[in-house]
Write an enzyme that holds these catalytic residues in place. Structure first.
Site, PDB file in Angstrom:
ATOM      1  N   ASP A 322      46.338  51.310  50.986  1.00 40.27           N
ATOM      2  CA  ASP A 322      45.525  52.490  50.176  1.00 40.27           C
ATOM      3  C   ASP A 322      44.103  51.634  49.925  1.00 40.27           C
ATOM      4  OD1 ASP A 322      44.782  54.800  48.548  1.00 40.27           O
ATOM      5  OD2 ASP A 322      45.071  53.200  46.968  1.00 40.27           O
ATOM      6  N   ASP A 513      48.556  52.750  44.893  1.00 40.43           N
ATOM      7  CA  ASP A 513      48.557  52.750  43.446  1.00 40.43           C
ATOM      8  C   ASP A 513      48.511  54.053  42.811  1.00 40.43           C
ATOM      9  OD1 ASP A 513      46.071  53.244  44.214  1.00 40.43           O
ATOM     10  OD2 ASP A 513      45.116  53.008  42.430  1.00 40.43           O
ATOM     11  N   ASP A 517      49.642  58.409  46.676  1.00 37.27           N
ATOM     12  CA  ASP A 517      50.279  57.490  47.702  1.00 37.27           C
ATOM     13  C   ASP A 517      51.700  57.784  47.406  1.00 37.27           C
ATOM     14  OD1 ASP A 517      47.597  56.300  48.308  1.00 37.27           O
ATOM     15  OD2 ASP A 517      47.647  55.101  46.430  1.00 37.27           O
TER      16      ASP A 517
HETATM   17  P1  ADP Z   1      42.395  56.353  47.861  1.00 31.52           P
HETATM   18  O1  ADP Z   1      43.293  56.982  49.054  1.00 31.52           O
HETATM   19  O2  ADP Z   1      41.446  55.382  48.698  1.00 31.52           O
HETATM   20  O3  ADP Z   1      43.000  55.509  46.865  1.00 31.52           O
HETATM   21  P2  ADP Z   1      42.186  58.855  46.486  1.00 31.52           P
HETATM   22  O4  ADP Z   1      42.864  59.646  47.525  1.00 31.52           O
HETATM   23  O5  ADP Z   1      42.633  58.660  45.168  1.00 31.52           O
HETATM   24  O6  ADP Z   1      41.544  57.609  47.313  1.00 31.52           O
HETATM   25  O7  ADP Z   1      40.776  59.561  46.409  1.00 31.52           O
HETATM   26  C1  ADP Z   1      40.102  59.953  47.472  1.00 31.52           C
HETATM   27  C2  ADP Z   1      38.832  60.827  46.938  1.00 31.52           C
HETATM   28  O8  ADP Z   1      39.181  61.967  46.443  1.00 31.52           O
HETATM   29  C3  ADP Z   1      37.700  59.859  46.215  1.00 31.52           C
HETATM   30  O9  ADP Z   1      36.961  59.242  46.789  1.00 31.52           O
HETATM   31  C4  ADP Z   1      37.195  61.324  45.489  1.00 31.52           C
HETATM   32  O10 ADP Z   1      36.013  61.644  46.098  1.00 31.52           O
HETATM   33  C5  ADP Z   1      38.474  62.200  45.199  1.00 31.52           C
HETATM   34  N1  ADP Z   1      39.092  62.181  43.883  1.00 31.52           N
HETATM   35  C6  ADP Z   1      40.434  62.092  43.875  1.00 31.52           C
HETATM   36  N2  ADP Z   1      41.044  62.359  42.761  1.00 31.52           N
HETATM   37  C7  ADP Z   1      39.436  62.659  41.901  1.00 31.52           C
HETATM   38  C8  ADP Z   1      39.334  62.746  40.631  1.00 31.52           C
HETATM   39  N3  ADP Z   1      40.298  62.870  39.489  1.00 31.52           N
HETATM   40  N4  ADP Z   1      38.149  62.805  40.167  1.00 31.52           N
HETATM   41  C9  ADP Z   1      37.198  62.665  41.147  1.00 31.52           C
HETATM   42  N5  ADP Z   1      37.512  62.515  42.237  1.00 31.52           N
HETATM   43  C10 ADP Z   1      38.629  62.407  42.909  1.00 31.52           C
HETATM   44 MG    MG Z   2      44.239  54.536  45.462  1.00 33.31          MG
END
Ligand code: ADP
Ligand code: MG
Length: 623
Positions: A322, A513, A517
């Site tokens: 991730d 994390d 995921d």
């Molecule tokens: P990754 O898969 O790389 O860990 P996430 O799926 O957690 O990333 O987040 C992907 C995108 O979703 C972020 O770049 C953000 O734009 C958006 N996002 C997700 N959750 C939130 C939140 N609580 N507040 C703001 N943006 C969020």
């Molecule tokens: Mg993440």
């Protein structure tokens, strides 16, 4: 605590004591060998030394309704006693008891290492004191305290919802996987996970108990879940025990009528068969090795929830990372705040920040921290994992995060520019139109690049799975040396990606994390969570890296190879010893004494060999 658990708790101490007493009586028995009371001492040594193993053998026989090596050993030494070979009988049981102590030692070590690992990482809750959030250890929570539980977090204690409502996953308690909707006034239980909206919970039951309970459960599961090869060996043990008994009975009862051996010689050799053919060493080949590895990993700050994963690790072909919070530190900083107009900013920023304060996402935490002086306003929201937050207002639909949008050319241009620089963007969208965004920069974990390099050396393919935009993902993947990326992945997309690799016959290790995921962690052959990940990922994962170091992954894979090496050595060695002794017995070369010593020493050697894995100091592990 009943007598049985009390006994189990102090098992190692009892076993050591029994071994020492048994040794003392054997020495006395040896010294008094010319006297007629000598057999009494040998008998005492036998009874005391054999007690623990006899209890174990009987329990196992009843539980599994089949005979086992413990039974064979007791039978063999009893037979030795009956033929007047007191010393041999006692020595047999004594060495067998020593091997029991060594096995128990491996178990105790694992328990110790796992317990201290869980102790250094106490679980926390967010308590509300005078409207201010305070992070406290769960064990310090009291009845009547009020805690806020954000999406992805575990409910720290049994309690009642006093504000809000959310879908709650209670599978760890009820086994029911479909989340249930809970509203104000409903009861909620420690260990269940809040999915989509923050709630306030008032604690109704002392949480201390549930924490301890949880810890015991985890440790028990880690030790008890049988791996595939353990199952194979225990099936083998069941069948083989009967083969040995039949063989031994054949030698004792059928060779004299056939005229091959005299009756006394037949009995002697039959007992030797019982001793030397017993698969004690084989049975002890695997479990102590796996336990030692569990303990080794725990000392390094890695919690492996079952020995099963140690065996699986060396078969991994793809490691899916991730991005946010895994390859990056997950402690991003706000670098820029861009809005269409100043009016939009003044109007929307407070709502956006107020919503982020109620989320547990690393980006949300960074935004709340950056704008902590902004006045708080009450908002109601739903969190959609992988996308962000949806805020309900009377007139408008406001979305914060990564949702589809329309935008003016000027704003879109800025949006693309920041993305290309590798920045993560949190958008604020009103009724489907992009009004502005906050750009955040996350630093890469220091050891990410090294970890990826080491994986490539092990011929394992690193890939990146992220909910973030393609531009941002590419920029970071390039710095890391990752060639394959799957960007803009929602939680279910991450699952599909993992399944695609699996259907190509690959074994996938997924490491993440976040709440987004968790489904992929559950789908992968092995799911790994960062120690400071959300509770839901810690729960779902098979391995948790308390120290958050990505280099653990190649380390664990090497450790898995090392464990397999030790197990192979053990298995080959124990089978070889059995064959050599059996064949020698066939020709009548072995006397009981040497049979006993040869066979039992092989068991001890095998366990000692496994205990080598306990040492986490020797760095470079052989492959
Ligand atoms: P990754 O898969 O790389 O860990 P996430 O799926 O957690 O990333 O987040 C992907 C995108 O979703 C972020 O770049 C953000 O734009 C958006 N996002 C997700 N959750 C939130 C939140 N609580 N507040 C703001 N943006 C969020
Ligand atoms: Mg993440």
């Amino acid at each position: 605590m009943n007598l049985f658990t009390w006994f189990n708790h102090h098992k190692l101490k009892f076993e050591i004591l029994a071994v020492i007493l048994s040794l003392i009586f054997m020495v006395i028995g040896g010294l008094t060998s010319s006297l007629s009371i000598s057999p009494i001492f040998w008998g005492l040594a036998f009874a005391i030394g054999g007690f623990a193993k006899a209890v174990e053998g009987v329990t196992k026989t009843i539980q599994e309704k089949s005979l086992n090596v413990e039974f064979l050993m007791i039978a063999a030494s009893l037979a030795a006693f009956l033929t007047g070979e007191y010393a041999e009988g006692a020595v047999l049981i004594f060495i067998f008891a020593v091997s029991g102590v060594l096995e128990e030692f491996a178990t105790a070590q694992t328990e110790k290492a796992l317990t201290s690992l869980l102790k250094i990482a106490p679980k926390t809750a967010i308590k509300i004191v005078n409207d201010v959030e305070q992070t406290v250890e769960i064990s310090k929570l009291l009845v009547r305290d009020v805690v806020v539980v954000k999406p992805g977090q575990q409910i720290p204690a049994d309690g009642v919802i006093i504000k809000g409502g959310a879908a709650i996953d209670q599978s760890s308690i009820t086994g029911e996987f479909n989340p249930s909707e809970k509203l104000m006034g409903d009861q909620v239980f420690a260990g269940s996970i809040v999915i989509n909206a923050p709630i306030l919970v008032q604690v109704t039951k002392d949480p201390q108990q549930s924490v301890v309970q949880k810890m015991i459960q985890l440790i028990k599961r880690a030790q008890e879940e049988k791996t595939r090869s353990e199952k194979r060996v225990s099936l083998f043990e069941k069948i083989y025990v009967y083969v040995v008994i039949t063989l031994s009975l054949f030698v004792i009862f059928l060779t004299p009528p056939l005229g091959w051996l005299t009756e006394s010689e037949a009995f002697r050799r039959g007992v030797i068969v019982l001793v030397v053919a017993s698969p004690c060493a084989l049975v002890a080949s695997i479990t102590p090795a796996l336990l030692s590895t569990l303990s080794h990993a725990a000392k390094k700050g890695i919690l492996i929830k079952s020995g099963r994963y140690i065996e699986l690790l060396r078969h991994i072909n793809v490691v899916a990372f991730d991005k946010t919070g895994t390859l990056t530190t997950g402690k991003p900083k706000v670098v820029e705040c861009v809005f269409e107009t100043k009016v939009d900013e003044l109007r929307l920023l407070p709502t956006m920040v107020a919503a982020e304060k109620l989320s547990n996402h690393p980006l949300a935490k960074a935004i709340s921290l950056h704008f902590k002086d902004l006045k708080n306003i009450p908002v109601e929201l739903k969190e959609i994992p992988g996308r962000g937050l949806e805020v309900k207002t009377k007139t408008d639909a406001i979305q914060v995060g990564n949702f589809p949008f329309k935008a003016t050319a000027a704003l879109e241009e800025k949006f693309i520019k920041y993305g290309r620089e590798g920045k993560t963007l949190v958008n604020i969208i009103e009724n489907g139109v992009l009004k502005g965004f906050i750009a955040l920069e996350d630093s890469l974990r220091e050891d990410s690049k090294v970890a990826i390099e080491q994986l490539k050396q092990l011929s394992i393919r690193p890939v990146m799975l992220t909910g973030d935009k393609k531009e941002t993902a590419l920029a970071i993947a390039q710095k890391m040396g990752i060639q394959t990326i799957h960007a803009e992945s929602l939680p279910e997309t991450k699952v599909t990606v993992v399944q695609t690799y699996t259907s190509q016959g690959k074994k996938v290790l997924m490491i993440g994390d976040g709440i987004n995921d968790a489904p992929a962690l559950a789908t992968a052959s092995i799911g790994v969570s960062m120690g400071d990940g959300t509770d839901v990922s810690l729960e779902t994962a098979d391995i948790v890296m308390m120290n958050n170091q990505l280099q653990n992954i190649p380390y664990l894979i090497k450790l898995s190879y090392a464990t397999q090496n030790i197990i192979t050595q053990n298995v080959v060695f124990s089978i070889a010893v059995i064959l050599v002794l059996l064949i020698s017995n066939l020709f009548g070369i072995v006397v009981l004494r040497y049979g006993v010593i040869g066979h039992e020493l092989s068991t001890i050697l095998v366990i000692l060999n496994s205990l080598r894995l306990l040492s986490s100091k020797k760095k470079p592990l052989r492959i």
